[in-house]
Design an enzyme around this catalytic site. Structure first.
Site, PDB file in Angstrom:
ATOM      1  N   ASN A 245      -7.074   2.132   3.525  1.00  0.00           N
ATOM      2  CA  ASN A 245      -6.962   1.350   2.291  1.00  0.00           C
ATOM      3  C   ASN A 245      -8.322   1.385   1.600  1.00  0.00           C
ATOM      4  O   ASN A 245      -9.255   0.725   2.034  1.00  0.00           O
ATOM      5  CB  ASN A 245      -6.571  -0.095   2.638  1.00  0.00           C
ATOM      6  CG  ASN A 245      -6.619  -1.004   1.423  1.00  0.00           C
ATOM      7  OD1 ASN A 245      -6.621  -0.546   0.283  1.00  0.00           O
ATOM      8  ND2 ASN A 245      -6.662  -2.315   1.676  1.00  0.00           N
TER       9      ASN A 245
ATOM     10  N   LYS B  33      -9.149   0.278  -1.275  1.00  0.00           N
ATOM     11  CA  LYS B  33      -9.393  -0.861  -2.183  1.00  0.00           C
ATOM     12  C   LYS B  33      -9.926  -0.358  -3.524  1.00  0.00           C
ATOM     13  O   LYS B  33      -9.552   0.725  -3.967  1.00  0.00           O
ATOM     14  CB  LYS B  33     -10.338  -1.875  -1.537  1.00  0.00           C
ATOM     15  CG  LYS B  33      -9.949  -2.240  -0.110  1.00  0.00           C
ATOM     16  CD  LYS B  33     -10.668  -3.444   0.391  1.00  0.00           C
ATOM     17  CE  LYS B  33     -10.392  -3.610   1.869  1.00  0.00           C
ATOM     18  NZ  LYS B  33     -10.661  -4.933   2.357  1.00  0.00           N
TER      19      LYS B  33
ATOM     20  N   HIS C 235      -1.244  -7.428   0.534  1.00  0.00           N
ATOM     21  CA  HIS C 235      -2.563  -7.495   1.171  1.00  0.00           C
ATOM     22  C   HIS C 235      -3.150  -8.882   0.918  1.00  0.00           C
ATOM     23  O   HIS C 235      -2.922  -9.476  -0.134  1.00  0.00           O
ATOM     24  CB  HIS C 235      -3.472  -6.397   0.572  1.00  0.00           C
ATOM     25  CG  HIS C 235      -4.746  -6.234   1.340  1.00  0.00           C
ATOM     26  ND1 HIS C 235      -5.817  -7.087   1.184  1.00  0.00           N
ATOM     27  CD2 HIS C 235      -5.115  -5.325   2.276  1.00  0.00           C
ATOM     28  CE1 HIS C 235      -6.790  -6.689   2.000  1.00  0.00           C
ATOM     29  NE2 HIS C 235      -6.392  -5.631   2.675  1.00  0.00           N
TER      30      HIS C 235
ATOM     31  N   GLU D  29      -5.927  -9.808   0.003  1.00  0.00           N
ATOM     32  CA  GLU D  29      -6.701  -9.913  -1.247  1.00  0.00           C
ATOM     33  C   GLU D  29      -5.762 -10.129  -2.435  1.00  0.00           C
ATOM     34  O   GLU D  29      -6.107 -10.826  -3.386  1.00  0.00           O
ATOM     35  CB  GLU D  29      -7.560  -8.644  -1.420  1.00  0.00           C
ATOM     36  CG  GLU D  29      -8.740  -8.644  -0.458  1.00  0.00           C
ATOM     37  CD  GLU D  29      -9.191  -7.271  -0.001  1.00  0.00           C
ATOM     38  OE1 GLU D  29      -8.897  -6.272  -0.669  1.00  0.00           O
ATOM     39  OE2 GLU D  29      -9.857  -7.214   1.059  1.00  0.00           O
TER      40      GLU D  29
ATOM     41  N   GLU E 274      -2.899  -8.373   9.709  1.00  0.00           N
ATOM     42  CA  GLU E 274      -4.300  -8.365   9.308  1.00  0.00           C
ATOM     43  C   GLU E 274      -4.837  -9.790   9.302  1.00  0.00           C
ATOM     44  O   GLU E 274      -4.686 -10.514   8.296  1.00  0.00           O
ATOM     45  CB  GLU E 274      -4.448  -7.779   7.903  1.00  0.00           C
ATOM     46  CG  GLU E 274      -3.971  -6.357   7.773  1.00  0.00           C
ATOM     47  CD  GLU E 274      -4.752  -5.614   6.686  1.00  0.00           C
ATOM     48  OE1 GLU E 274      -5.434  -4.644   7.032  1.00  0.00           O
ATOM     49  OE2 GLU E 274      -4.699  -6.024   5.516  1.00  0.00           O
TER      50      GLU E 274
ATOM     51  N   GLY F 158     -12.897  -6.967   6.483  1.00  0.00           N
ATOM     52  CA  GLY F 158     -14.171  -6.747   5.806  1.00  0.00           C
ATOM     53  C   GLY F 158     -15.327  -7.570   6.344  1.00  0.00           C
ATOM     54  O   GLY F 158     -16.389  -7.650   5.737  1.00  0.00           O
TER      55      GLY F 158
ATOM     56  N   SER G  45     -11.433  -4.805  10.218  1.00  0.00           N
ATOM     57  CA  SER G  45     -12.663  -4.238  10.779  1.00  0.00           C
ATOM     58  C   SER G  45     -12.417  -3.231  11.906  1.00  0.00           C
ATOM     59  O   SER G  45     -13.215  -3.146  12.853  1.00  0.00           O
ATOM     60  CB  SER G  45     -13.618  -5.349  11.238  1.00  0.00           C
ATOM     61  OG  SER G  45     -13.966  -6.162  10.142  1.00  0.00           O
TER      62      SER G  45
HETATM   63  C1  PEP Z   1      -8.087  -3.830   4.788  1.00  0.00           C
HETATM   64  O1  PEP Z   1      -8.550  -3.607   3.682  1.00  0.00           O
HETATM   65  O2  PEP Z   1      -6.866  -3.932   4.913  1.00  0.00           O
HETATM   66  C2  PEP Z   1      -8.994  -3.948   5.931  1.00  0.00           C
HETATM   67  C3  PEP Z   1      -8.503  -4.156   7.106  1.00  0.00           C
HETATM   68  O3  PEP Z   1     -10.325  -3.813   5.648  1.00  0.00           O
HETATM   69  P1  PEP Z   1     -11.496  -3.594   6.749  1.00  0.00           P
HETATM   70  O4  PEP Z   1     -11.050  -2.502   7.659  1.00  0.00           O
HETATM   71  O5  PEP Z   1     -12.696  -3.212   5.941  1.00  0.00           O
HETATM   72  O6  PEP Z   1     -11.668  -4.884   7.473  1.00  0.00           O
END
Ligand code: PEP
Length: 256
Positions: free
Chosen positions: A9, A11, A96, A98, A168, A174, A213
């Site tokens: 992803n 973003k 997501h 976000e 998630e 992040g 992460s």
């Molecule tokens: C994500 O954007 O879905 C995500 C898991 O980001 P990250 O791997 O940077 O934590």
């Protein structure tokens, strides 16, 4: 054999130049690999075209990060499922955290987006996850099951075959803080059990990705967990080396 999906992803990162460079590099590295699982990148909308044209006959498929559920019309700034399909997308992330928090997306909207994608033959990757506050107050499963109840309603048995669940934990996205293998396995197991109780046998086939992460150092351990079927990867999917290293971890698991 275990089913795995490795999804990046991106973003709101990359432009035409950097996404083209990434795709050319990944194409070169993966072109002779005989991958037994799906690798997906989800670039920003404006980079879908160039990424898809580079990767069209490759081991890597391309998806979107969002869509709108109406077919067409006065929805300024939005992108329909048909537009994604016509450019060559195969998957689309929906819900997501976000989008849930910054853009106020509800479970109802997420469900409509998922249904529109399924109707057009694209696979939705529907994200669920609890905040740290919700986890610390003992409400992890109340939150996850509520999201499962409301973002996943009205799917047929056939639809379920094409739905991907991404667990998630919001506190891991992040932040550099990853769920421990025990936390991840417990959550994935309980999600699968809940889906089985509610929607039936199909749960044993459901892809449940871990996101938060995941990187080249922890991927092997996380991907090896019984109920983890891959990763939704943000930061580490932006660097060719770390993304390829995660692909190699998945390959190692399937070859062992
Ligand atoms: C994500 O954007 O879905 C995500 C898991 O980001 P990250 O791997 O940077 O934590």
């Amino acid at each position: 054999m275990k089913k795995i999906l490795i999804a990046g992803n991106w973003k709101m990162n990359t432009n035409v130049e950097s996404s083209t460079e990434f795709c050319l590099n990944v194409l070169e590295i993966t072109k002779n690999m005989d991958l037994k699982f799906t690798v997906l990148i989800c670039p920003p909308f404006v980079n879908l075209g160039n990424c898809i044209s580079i990767l069209k006959d490759s081991n890597v498929t391309v998806g979107a990060q969002n869509c709108w559920y109406e077919e067409k019309g006065a929805f300024t700034g939005e992108i329909s499922v048909d537009m994604l399909k016509s450019v060559g997308c195969t998957y689309c992330i929906v819900g997501h955290s976000e989008r849930r928090t910054i853009f106020g997306e509800s479970d109802e909207i997420i469900n409509k987006k998922a249904k529109a994608l399924l109707k057009s033959g694209l696979k939705p990757i529907i994200c669920i996850g609890e905040t740290l506050e919700e986890r610390n107050s003992g409400n992890t499963y109340k939150v996850l099951f509520h999201q499962l109840d409301n973002s996943f309603v009205g799917f047929s048995e056939e639809d379920w075959k094409n739905v991907v669940i991404a667990y998630e934990p919001v506190w891991a996205i992040g932040t550099g803080v990853t769920a421990t293998p025990e936390q991840a396995q417990e959550a994935h197991h309980n999600i699968r059990k809940y889906v089985a109780e509610k929607y039936g046998d199909i749960a044993s086939q459901s892809l449940i990705l871990y996101g938060g992460s995941m990187n080249e150092k922890n991927a092997l351990e996380l991907l090896n967990l019984d109920d983890v079927n891959g990763g939704l990867i943000g930061g580490a999917s932006l660097k060719v080396d770390s993304f390829v290293s995660i692909i190699n971890s998945a390959e190692q698991i399937l070859n062992s």
